[in-house]
Design a protein around this motif. Structure first.
Motif, PDB file in Angstrom:
ATOM      1  N   CYS A 124       0.742  -1.158   0.070  1.00  0.00           N
ATOM      2  CA  CYS A 124      -0.115   0.072  -0.048  1.00  0.00           C
ATOM      3  C   CYS A 124       0.864   0.957   0.041  1.00  0.00           C
ATOM      4  O   CYS A 124       1.896   1.223   0.868  1.00  0.00           O
ATOM      5  N   ALA A 125       0.553   2.147  -0.656  1.00  0.00           N
ATOM      6  CA  ALA A 125       1.222   3.433  -0.691  1.00  0.00           C
ATOM      7  C   ALA A 125       0.473   4.558  -0.763  1.00  0.00           C
ATOM      8  O   ALA A 125      -0.660   4.700  -1.431  1.00  0.00           O
ATOM      9  N   TRP A 126       0.565   5.328   0.298  1.00  0.00           N
ATOM     10  CA  TRP A 126      -0.265   6.758   0.508  1.00  0.00           C
ATOM     11  C   TRP A 126       0.516   7.973  -0.055  1.00  0.00           C
ATOM     12  O   TRP A 126       1.822   8.097  -0.195  1.00  0.00           O
ATOM     13  N   VAL A 127      -0.274   9.012  -0.546  1.00  0.00           N
ATOM     14  CA  VAL A 127       0.248   9.992  -1.055  1.00  0.00           C
ATOM     15  C   VAL A 127      -0.080  11.136   0.080  1.00  0.00           C
ATOM     16  O   VAL A 127      -1.228  11.328   0.587  1.00  0.00           O
ATOM     17  N   ARG A 128       0.991  12.003   0.449  1.00  0.00           N
ATOM     18  CA  ARG A 128       0.594  12.881   1.393  1.00  0.00           C
ATOM     19  C   ARG A 128       0.739  14.357   0.962  1.00  0.00           C
ATOM     20  O   ARG A 128       1.689  14.494   0.001  1.00  0.00           O
ATOM     21  N   ASP A 129       0.093  15.354   1.479  1.00  0.00           N
ATOM     22  CA  ASP A 129       0.409  16.765   0.859  1.00  0.00           C
ATOM     23  C   ASP A 129       1.462  17.318   1.890  1.00  0.00           C
ATOM     24  O   ASP A 129       2.111  16.564   2.679  1.00  0.00           O
ATOM     25  N   SER A 130       1.709  18.585   1.630  1.00  0.00           N
ATOM     26  CA  SER A 130       3.028  19.255   2.097  1.00  0.00           C
ATOM     27  C   SER A 130       2.622  19.374   3.694  1.00  0.00           C
ATOM     28  O   SER A 130       3.756  19.655   4.260  1.00  0.00           O
ATOM     29  N   ASP A 131       1.546  19.083   4.152  1.00  0.00           N
ATOM     30  CA  ASP A 131       1.203  19.137   5.700  1.00  0.00           C
ATOM     31  C   ASP A 131       1.303  17.679   6.498  1.00  0.00           C
ATOM     32  O   ASP A 131       0.980  17.704   7.332  1.00  0.00           O
ATOM     33  N   GLU A 139      -0.779  15.366   5.351  1.00  0.00           N
ATOM     34  CA  GLU A 139      -1.845  14.765   5.387  1.00  0.00           C
ATOM     35  C   GLU A 139      -2.378  13.827   4.179  1.00  0.00           C
ATOM     36  O   GLU A 139      -1.740  14.153   3.186  1.00  0.00           O
ATOM     37  N   PRO A 140      -2.694  12.736   4.435  1.00  0.00           N
ATOM     38  CA  PRO A 140      -3.077  11.956   3.377  1.00  0.00           C
ATOM     39  C   PRO A 140      -3.971  12.737   2.308  1.00  0.00           C
ATOM     40  O   PRO A 140      -5.098  12.765   2.945  1.00  0.00           O
ATOM     41  N   VAL A 141      -3.636  12.428   1.063  1.00  0.00           N
ATOM     42  CA  VAL A 141      -4.558  12.811  -0.234  1.00  0.00           C
ATOM     43  C   VAL A 141      -4.896  11.806  -0.939  1.00  0.00           C
ATOM     44  O   VAL A 141      -5.914  12.138  -1.832  1.00  0.00           O
ATOM     45  N   GLY A 142      -4.296  10.626  -0.999  1.00  0.00           N
ATOM     46  CA  GLY A 142      -4.643   9.602  -1.824  1.00  0.00           C
ATOM     47  C   GLY A 142      -3.629   8.361  -1.432  1.00  0.00           C
ATOM     48  O   GLY A 142      -2.959   8.387  -0.747  1.00  0.00           O
ATOM     49  N   THR A 143      -4.242   7.369  -2.524  1.00  0.00           N
ATOM     50  CA  THR A 143      -3.282   5.987  -2.581  1.00  0.00           C
ATOM     51  C   THR A 143      -3.101   5.841  -3.902  1.00  0.00           C
ATOM     52  O   THR A 143      -3.800   6.188  -4.981  1.00  0.00           O
ATOM     53  N   LEU A 144      -2.082   4.804  -3.930  1.00  0.00           N
ATOM     54  CA  LEU A 144      -1.709   4.611  -5.320  1.00  0.00           C
ATOM     55  C   LEU A 144      -1.636   3.034  -5.614  1.00  0.00           C
ATOM     56  O   LEU A 144      -0.957   2.414  -4.697  1.00  0.00           O
ATOM     57  N   LEU A 145      -2.102   2.490  -6.904  1.00  0.00           N
ATOM     58  CA  LEU A 145      -1.828   0.930  -6.835  1.00  0.00           C
ATOM     59  C   LEU A 145      -1.314   0.986  -8.434  1.00  0.00           C
ATOM     60  O   LEU A 145      -1.737   1.568  -9.135  1.00  0.00           O
ATOM     61  N   VAL A 146      -0.539  -0.430  -8.319  1.00  0.00           N
ATOM     62  CA  VAL A 146      -0.009  -0.646  -9.817  1.00  0.00           C
ATOM     63  C   VAL A 146      -0.722  -1.796 -10.108  1.00  0.00           C
ATOM     64  O   VAL A 146      -0.557  -2.819  -9.362  1.00  0.00           O
ATOM     65  N   TRP A 147      -1.064  -1.965 -11.290  1.00  0.00           N
ATOM     66  CA  TRP A 147      -1.915  -3.322 -11.832  1.00  0.00           C
ATOM     67  C   TRP A 147      -1.016  -4.088 -12.793  1.00  0.00           C
ATOM     68  O   TRP A 147      -0.399  -3.418 -13.684  1.00  0.00           O
ATOM     69  N   ALA A 177       0.276  -2.805 -16.394  1.00  0.00           N
ATOM     70  CA  ALA A 177      -0.764  -2.620 -17.239  1.00  0.00           C
ATOM     71  C   ALA A 177      -1.630  -1.206 -16.700  1.00  0.00           C
ATOM     72  O   ALA A 177      -2.280  -0.730 -17.539  1.00  0.00           O
ATOM     73  N   ALA A 178      -1.528  -0.985 -15.670  1.00  0.00           N
ATOM     74  CA  ALA A 178      -2.369   0.239 -15.041  1.00  0.00           C
ATOM     75  C   ALA A 178      -1.587   0.922 -13.696  1.00  0.00           C
ATOM     76  O   ALA A 178      -0.946   0.369 -12.974  1.00  0.00           O
ATOM     77  N   LEU A 179      -1.803   2.283 -13.541  1.00  0.00           N
ATOM     78  CA  LEU A 179      -1.561   3.001 -12.470  1.00  0.00           C
ATOM     79  C   LEU A 179      -2.951   3.660 -12.035  1.00  0.00           C
ATOM     80  O   LEU A 179      -3.398   4.315 -12.574  1.00  0.00           O
ATOM     81  N   GLU A 180      -3.392   3.324 -10.853  1.00  0.00           N
ATOM     82  CA  GLU A 180      -4.468   3.966 -10.062  1.00  0.00           C
ATOM     83  C   GLU A 180      -4.211   4.772  -9.196  1.00  0.00           C
ATOM     84  O   GLU A 180      -3.399   4.579  -8.155  1.00  0.00           O
ATOM     85  N   TYR A 181      -4.827   6.016  -9.146  1.00  0.00           N
ATOM     86  CA  TYR A 181      -4.611   6.960  -8.239  1.00  0.00           C
ATOM     87  C   TYR A 181      -6.015   7.225  -7.492  1.00  0.00           C
ATOM     88  O   TYR A 181      -6.783   8.058  -8.122  1.00  0.00           O
ATOM     89  N   GLY A 182      -6.350   6.844  -6.290  1.00  0.00           N
ATOM     90  CA  GLY A 182      -7.287   6.892  -5.485  1.00  0.00           C
ATOM     91  C   GLY A 182      -7.301   8.124  -4.915  1.00  0.00           C
ATOM     92  O   GLY A 182      -6.138   8.246  -4.195  1.00  0.00           O
ATOM     93  N   TRP A 183      -8.072   8.999  -4.646  1.00  0.00           N
ATOM     94  CA  TRP A 183      -8.094  10.156  -3.689  1.00  0.00           C
ATOM     95  C   TRP A 183      -9.004  10.285  -2.519  1.00  0.00           C
ATOM     96  O   TRP A 183     -10.197   9.398  -2.715  1.00  0.00           O
ATOM     97  N   VAL A 184      -8.873  10.736  -1.432  1.00  0.00           N
ATOM     98  CA  VAL A 184      -9.365  10.682  -0.435  1.00  0.00           C
ATOM     99  C   VAL A 184      -9.866  11.995   0.283  1.00  0.00           C
ATOM    100  O   VAL A 184      -9.907  12.631   1.506  1.00  0.00           O
TER     101      VAL A 184
END
Length: 112
Positions: free
Chosen positions: A65-72, A74-82, A89-96
């Motif tokens: 699992c990989a989370w994307v965090r903003d400059s503060d 804070e989690p802003v999304g997650t990334l998945l490789v398919w 085959a794909a890169l998925e960027y889910g946002w929260v």
């Protein structure tokens, strides 16, 4: 960062941060990945099978699992490789957040 370079940098980070069978073959594919469609939230990717062999990890989501965090921080999304048939085959960027992502995060924003 140029779009394809950003995609490859994110893929490299997401795959190398995990340990699983077939990882090395997928890392070898990263320099050959091309974006063939989709929005930043679900990029369709392709690797020419003539350039590199398939991974022994044949399909599904790359483990971890990989989370994307903003400059503060804070989690802003997650990334998945398919993976499909041993190829990236794909890169998925889910946002929260309420804001749809418009570009991929920098590698420094990714936390596994």
């Amino acid at each position: 960062m140029e779009h394809l370079a950003a995609v490859r940098a994110v893929l490299q980070r997401l795959i190398e941060d995990q340990m699983f069978d077939g990882r090395e073959e997928l890392l070898a594919q990263v320099p050959f990945v091309r974006v063939v469609g989709g929005p930043v939230t679900h990029l369709a990717l392709e690797v020419d099978p003539a350039t590199v062999p398939p991974s022994t990890f044949l399909g599904g989501r790359v483990p971890g699992c990989a989370w994307v965090r903003d400059s503060d921080g804070e989690p802003v999304g997650t990334l998945l490789v398919w993976i499909d048939r041993g190829y990236i085959a794909a890169l998925e960027y889910g946002w929260v957040t309420d804001q749809l992502p418009t570009e991929l995060p920098n590698v420094e924003q990714i936390y596994s």
